[in-house]
Design a protein around this motif. Sequence first.
Motif, PDB file in Angstrom:
ATOM      1  N   UNK A   1       0.866  -1.183   0.000  1.00 36.63           N
ATOM      2  CA  UNK A   1       0.000   0.000   0.000  1.00 36.63           C
ATOM      3  C   UNK A   1       0.902   1.233   0.000  1.00 36.63           C
ATOM      4  N   UNK A   2       0.742   2.067  -1.015  1.00 38.19           N
ATOM      5  CA  UNK A   2       1.596   3.255  -1.150  1.00 38.19           C
ATOM      6  C   UNK A   2       0.762   4.463  -1.553  1.00 38.19           C
ATOM      7  N   UNK A   3       1.305   5.631  -1.249  1.00 32.36           N
ATOM      8  CA  UNK A   3       0.741   6.895  -1.707  1.00 32.36           C
ATOM      9  C   UNK A   3       1.869   7.624  -2.418  1.00 32.36           C
ATOM     10  N   UNK A   4       1.620   8.098  -3.639  1.00 33.44           N
ATOM     11  CA  UNK A   4       2.685   8.704  -4.428  1.00 33.44           C
ATOM     12  C   UNK A   4       3.214   9.999  -3.816  1.00 33.44           C
ATOM     13  N   UNK A   5       2.517  10.560  -2.824  1.00 31.73           N
ATOM     14  CA  UNK A   5       2.999  11.749  -2.124  1.00 31.73           C
ATOM     15  C   UNK A   5       3.779  11.387  -0.862  1.00 31.73           C
ATOM     16  N   UNK A   6       3.784  10.116  -0.476  1.00 32.10           N
ATOM     17  CA  UNK A   6       4.360   9.686   0.798  1.00 32.10           C
ATOM     18  C   UNK A   6       5.885   9.537   0.710  1.00 32.10           C
ATOM     19  N   UNK A   7       6.650  10.319   1.466  1.00 34.45           N
ATOM     20  CA  UNK A   7       8.117  10.218   1.394  1.00 34.45           C
ATOM     21  C   UNK A   7       8.644   8.897   1.919  1.00 34.45           C
TER      22      UNK A   7
ATOM     23  N   UNK B   1      10.985   3.356   0.931  1.00 32.90           N
ATOM     24  CA  UNK B   1      10.792   1.911   0.801  1.00 32.90           C
ATOM     25  C   UNK B   1      11.146   1.455  -0.608  1.00 32.90           C
ATOM     26  N   UNK B   2      10.684   2.195  -1.606  1.00 30.15           N
ATOM     27  CA  UNK B   2      10.973   1.825  -2.984  1.00 30.15           C
ATOM     28  C   UNK B   2      12.473   1.860  -3.265  1.00 30.15           C
ATOM     29  N   UNK B   3      13.139   2.889  -2.803  1.00 30.78           N
ATOM     30  CA  UNK B   3      14.583   2.997  -3.037  1.00 30.78           C
ATOM     31  C   UNK B   3      15.337   1.832  -2.399  1.00 30.78           C
TER      32      UNK B   3
ATOM     33  N   UNK C   1      -4.373  12.972  -8.105  1.00 26.23           N
ATOM     34  CA  UNK C   1      -4.007  13.160  -9.512  1.00 26.23           C
ATOM     35  C   UNK C   1      -2.940  12.154  -9.944  1.00 26.23           C
ATOM     36  N   UNK C   2      -1.971  11.880  -9.058  1.00 30.05           N
ATOM     37  CA  UNK C   2      -0.919  10.928  -9.407  1.00 30.05           C
ATOM     38  C   UNK C   2      -1.483   9.516  -9.536  1.00 30.05           C
ATOM     39  N   UNK C   3      -2.374   9.149  -8.604  1.00 30.24           N
ATOM     40  CA  UNK C   3      -2.972   7.816  -8.676  1.00 30.24           C
ATOM     41  C   UNK C   3      -3.873   7.699  -9.901  1.00 30.24           C
TER      42      UNK C   3
ATOM     43  N   UNK D   1       7.896   4.015 -10.788  1.00 37.04           N
ATOM     44  CA  UNK D   1       9.221   4.354 -10.279  1.00 37.04           C
ATOM     45  C   UNK D   1       9.580   5.815 -10.549  1.00 37.04           C
ATOM     46  N   UNK D   2       9.202   6.312 -11.718  1.00 37.13           N
ATOM     47  CA  UNK D   2       9.474   7.715 -12.032  1.00 37.13           C
ATOM     48  C   UNK D   2       8.743   8.652 -11.065  1.00 37.13           C
ATOM     49  N   UNK D   3       7.519   8.296 -10.691  1.00 35.24           N
ATOM     50  CA  UNK D   3       6.782   9.148  -9.754  1.00 35.24           C
ATOM     51  C   UNK D   3       7.482   9.220  -8.405  1.00 35.24           C
ATOM     52  N   UNK D   4       8.011   8.092  -7.936  1.00 38.11           N
ATOM     53  CA  UNK D   4       8.712   8.124  -6.654  1.00 38.11           C
ATOM     54  C   UNK D   4      10.087   8.774  -6.777  1.00 38.11           C
TER      55      UNK D   4
END
Length: 250
Positions: free
Chosen positions: A89-95, A100-102, A138-140, A159-162
Amino acid sequence: MAGRESIGDRAAKVAQLRSRQAKAEARRRTLLVSGIVVVLVAVIVGSFVLVQNTRRGEAVADTAAPANLGPSNSITQGDDDAPVKVVVYEDFQCPYCAEFEAANREQLTAYVDRGDVQVQYRPIAFLDRASTDQYSTRALNAAAAVFDRAPESFVDFHNLLFDNQPTEGGAGLSNEQLIDYAAEAGATEPEIASAVRDLTYEGWTARITEQASKEGISGTPTVQVNGTSLESLDAISLKTAVDEALTQDG
């Protein structure tokens, strides 16, 4: 004199009667007008509430959803018969999601490529309040448009969004920037640009965010390995959990 007094008395009584009738008529008109006002206010308020509820209902009940979705509206990567399911579960605004992705992106990709893991991304839009332009939604919405028209490009777009995540508290990436990143990921269909600009999947984003909340998801990132939520989200913890699940399956 007595006759004049009698006539005067009668005149006074008539005047008093007329005065009382006038006051009664005035009160009746006041009550009538007040009643009409109350009814009109009730109708206006009721109509406003109905419109607002209808709009909220339409936003949540909107049937537009991306194609190819997996379980619980997830965007899956990897084989359905992979022994380990990793739900993210992720939010594209969540740092913290970007962190986590990195930390885990390459490891998850390797598991998927070997057929050991299916990743079920369940992006949500919890953090609209953390931007000035509803960036999470908007990102989702843009991610849904990419997955609908070019599912093979989703991971690169994700990946680009994060990798280019805007800081919290300000404006997010613009719609045109989202469209440019979609094209960079290989998703160039004109329908994607239209869906980004028109917020085609806004109702879907609201629906899946509400669904996640009902499922007990209260923050992002939340990561589950075969149904068990991880307490630590570093690379070592994720690898340990996946390897243990693979051992149990074997």
